[in-house]
Design a protein around this motif. Structure first.
Motif: not given
Length: 311
Positions: A1-8, A71-76
């Motif tokens: 899971x791309x946890x960057x979505x929490x603060x993006x 991946x931390x670069x792709x959002x799926x």
């Protein structure tokens, strides 16, 4: 899971590529081996899939998920056909390898059916506004109140505007060489912006379905930005460079945004022959800075050069 979505910033999604969930190459696309320029992608189990193919499509996605790399670069995202299909998707092994779900035909009638299933998970959502209720200000206001609940608002990446579905309800189709804003949907977009944007929700721009008219596409993107929309779904990889190149920030706008964000700036000042007022231009400045961080400053790159950039 791309946890960057929490603060993006929603600008990080770029121009998501929309594609049927039964494509044979979705694993390669999800891992960036094919179309490496993509920032985000949406695998569809709804309108892009015929009813008879839904079961096989869900099974196919399940098999492909096993090969998705972190991946931390792709959002799926997966576009769930309905709440029942969302339930089946959530049961798939490795479903945590996607960032969330697009919720089509989103109305109050399916609100609980979707969000009850997502409780206790970290998945993000992008509800799509594309039903007859969209034309009803009261219905949209009520929907907004539901989305503002603390445990729900934090899940909502943005709201998607389903332009083609809305035009279908009106029995029209976008004429060739015309932007969406030259149809009745332009007024609808304006209304949705005023209902949702002041409450912190981002809205994305509808797709542009003609692949042989980049001039009108670029004109429409400028209007998307003028209306305060964030991102535009691509229906073909060739649209991605055109869309994202348009998101680069003009040098003068970026310089004004930086100055407006400077704590030492006066309340009102003149810059580039424009009045800059901290109190009223602060959100615009933040938006410009977020765009610049994702797409840089406009340096008049050709579309070919932009497409070859490594993200």
């Amino acid at each position: 899971m791309n946890h960057q979505l929490k603060s993006f910033s929603p600008w990080m999604l770029g121009a998501p590529l929309y594609m049927p969930g039964n494509r044979r190459d979705i694993m390669e696309i999800a891992n960036g081996e094919k179309y490496p320029m993509l920032r985000s992608m949406i695998f569809c189990t709804e309108d892009a899939i015929s009813k008879s193919d839904v079961d096989s499509c869900v099974r196919h996605i399940g098999l492909c998920l096993q090969g998705f790399k972190d991946s931390t670069q792709k959002f799926r995202f997966i576009r769930a056909r309905n709440p029942e299909i969302l339930a089946r998707l959530l049961e798939l092994p490795d479903i945590e390898k996607v960032d969330g779900f697009v919720l089509p035909k989103f109305t109050e009638s399916v609100f609980d059916a979707y969000f009850d299933q997502l409780r206790g998970t970290s998945f993000k959502v992008m509800p799509t506004l594309e039903t007859k209720e969209v034309f009803d200000v009261n219905a949209m206001t009520q929907l907004r109140q539901g989305l503002l609940q603390d445990d729900i608002a934090s899940r909502v990446v943005m709201l998607r505007i389903g332009g083609n579905d809305l035009m279908n309800l009106l029995g029209i189709r976008r004429p060739r060489f015309s932007t969406l804003y030259e149809t009745p949907i332009g007024n609808v977009i304006s209304q949705l912006v005023t209902i949702f944007r002041p409450y912190g929700f981002s809205l994305s721009a509808p797709v542009f379905e003609y692949l042989d008219d980049s001039v009108t596409l670029q004109k429409e993107i400028k209007l998307d930005l003028a209306y305060g929309l964030t991102g535009k779904t691509a229906i073909h990889p060739t649209q991605v460079p055109t869309i994202e190149a348009a998101y680069a920030v003009d040098v003068e706008d970026y310089e004004m945004a930086i100055s407006l964000s400077d704590q030492d700036s006066p309340a009102v000042f003149r810059m580039h022959n424009a009045m800059c007022e901290v109190a009223t231009h602060q959100q615009w400045a933040t938006n410009m800075i977020n765009r610049q961080q994702c797409y840089g400053v406009n340096e008049a790159l050709s579309l070919k050069e932009y497409a070859e950039l490594s993200f």
